[in-house]
Design an enzyme around this catalytic site. Structure first.
Site, PDB file in Angstrom:
ATOM      1  CG  ASP A  41      -2.052   0.874   1.189  1.00  0.00           C
ATOM      2  OD1 ASP A  41      -2.037   1.782   0.342  1.00  0.00           O
ATOM      3  OD2 ASP A  41      -2.987   0.694   1.989  1.00  0.00           O
ATOM      4  CG  ASP A 132      -3.146   3.497  -3.168  1.00  0.00           C
ATOM      5  OD1 ASP A 132      -4.150   2.930  -3.618  1.00  0.00           O
ATOM      6  OD2 ASP A 132      -3.032   3.881  -1.998  1.00  0.00           O
ATOM      7  CD  GLU A 133      -5.247  -1.115  -1.044  1.00  0.00           C
ATOM      8  OE1 GLU A 133      -6.005  -2.071  -0.966  1.00  0.00           O
ATOM      9  OE2 GLU A 133      -5.551   0.050  -0.709  1.00  0.00           O
TER      10      GLU A 133
END
Length: 390
Positions: A41, A132-133
């Site tokens: 993350d 983003d993950e």
DNA sequence: GCGGATCAC
DNA sequence: TATGGTGATCCGC
């Protein structure tokens, strides 16, 4: 509540408990601890990108979004209570000096692509959840890595990326200056990174070392930090990545006892899939953490649907998916817009036409044809949604 | 099968 | 001035 309590007999509970115990046994027998799942993350992703590219913002409370809605905020802003999914004008009241930067999705996509290149080296089948993950299964990578010589696990500060070394060095030193300080109490990057003369960092062969290496490479490449969780399944990995955020990682070793110990104090709300509503319902039954969840499984099996309580049981046992599924085909495409009250019929038709037009364009972009059209017009005009289903 | 509710991001 | 947009799943009809 009181009534429901009265209606459930001790006999029912006893029978329910027997069923729970039986299923628990089966699940326990098939518990899988052999995979190494990682959840990565990026820290305050959009805000971090903007701070990286605009040094002016480094020491200021800032958020990315608009006066209507914020996507994320940096550390300084969080100290004022400014959070993601908060309207900007409210955030401004909490923090009058807040700088709101409009979103640059193209830029975030580009940075995300850079990060994903690194992910794919550890798991070519990694599963992105957003820009983003992502989840990775690094079991195979670790198997290979065991036999790797040190040179293959060594990374240089100015040489981490393949390509033109001279350009690289210049870019790196520039980035060092621009490197955002996201959080005051953030542990500084690896010692050799901050040391001006640090040349190389050698990473070990363990899961933790592999993930440290991955995060190191992400920071070298993008000047952005990431947090990660390492565990035997996706549910646990996700919870772990939150544990030492920002710029940290946490691992749950593949041992049943350790998993159970970890789950005990974990608030149910921390588990992905347990949202605000479920949290409230469970809280009404006196259930806040996963230990309490496991204690109340018999009752829950009587109050909730099969899929719901099965899910609760999985959670209470620290179980989760152990295989990263390939991202499947999309099943629907939709367009929606929030608008104020609207009594003029022409205006309403006009809005519907706009929605149809937008959606038709999106469909055309993917060359898709859809079987059915859903039109949702919810009163009082808060949501207006068109969905095409396959 | 449909629409509402919930959830993640 | 002003509280998002997209996709998925589950549940009760």
């Amino acid at each position: 509540m009181m009534e429901q309590k009265a209606r459930i007999t001790k006999e029912q509970l006893k029978q329910a408990q027997a069923e729970v115990d039986k299923l628990t046994c089966e699940l326990e027998r098939s518990r899988e601890l052999g995979r190494v799942i990682v959840h990565v993350d990026m820290d305050a992703f959009y805000a971090a990108v903007e701070m990286r590219d605009c040094p002016e913002l480094k020491d200021k409370p800032m958020a990315v979004g608009s006066m209507s809605m914020l996507s994320t905020s940096n550390y300084h802003a969080r100290r004022f209570g400014v959070r993601a999914a908060m309207p900007g004008f409210i955030a401004k009241k909490l923090c009058p000096n807040l700088v709101i930067v409009p979103t640059n999705f193209d830029k975030y996509r580009a940075v995300s692509a850079q990060v994903r290149e690194i992910f794919s080296e550890y798991d070519p089948h990694f599963m992105p959840m957003s820009l983003d993950e992502a989840y990775l299964d690094i079991t195979e990578h670790l198997e290979q890595r065991k036999h790797w010589p040190e040179t293959m696990r060594t990374y240089h500060i100015c040489d981490a990326k393949t390509g033109n070394d001279a350009d690289r060095s210049a870019a790196e030193s520039e980035r060092d200056e621009l490197s955002p300080v996201l959080f005051e109490d953030s542990p500084s990057s690896s010692p050799s990174l901050s040391g001006a003369d640090g040349k190389a960092e050698v990473f070990g062969t363990s899961a933790e070392e592999a993930v440290r290496e991955m995060r190191f490479r992400i920071e070298q490449k993008t000047s952005l930090t990431a947090s990660a969780g390492i565990a035997p399944n996706m549910m646990l990995a996700k919870v772990c990545s939150d544990k030492n955020k920002p710029n940290g990682q946490y691992r749950i070793p593949p041992e049943r006892q350790v998993v159970m110990e970890f789950m005990k104090d974990l608030p149910v709300r921390k588990v992905s899939g347990v949202g605000k509503v479920t949290e409230k319902m469970l809280a009404a039954l006196g259930i806040v953490n996963c230990d309490q969840l496991s204690q109340q499984m018999a009752l829950l099996s009587l109050l909730f649907s099969g899929t719901s309580w099965h899910n609760f049981l999985h959670i209470s046992l620290g179980l989760g998916s152990t295989c990263i599924e390939r991202d499947s085909e999309r099943k629907s495409m939709s367009t929606e817009r929030t608008f104020g009250e609207m009594s003029d019929a022409e205006e309403q038709y006009s809005l519907c036409r706009d929605l149809c037009h937008d959606l038709a364009q999106d469909l055309q972009r993917e060359g898709l044809k859809y079987k059915s059209l859903l039109i949702n017009l919810m009163h009082p005009c808060q949501i207006n949604k068109l969905t095409f289903k396959k």
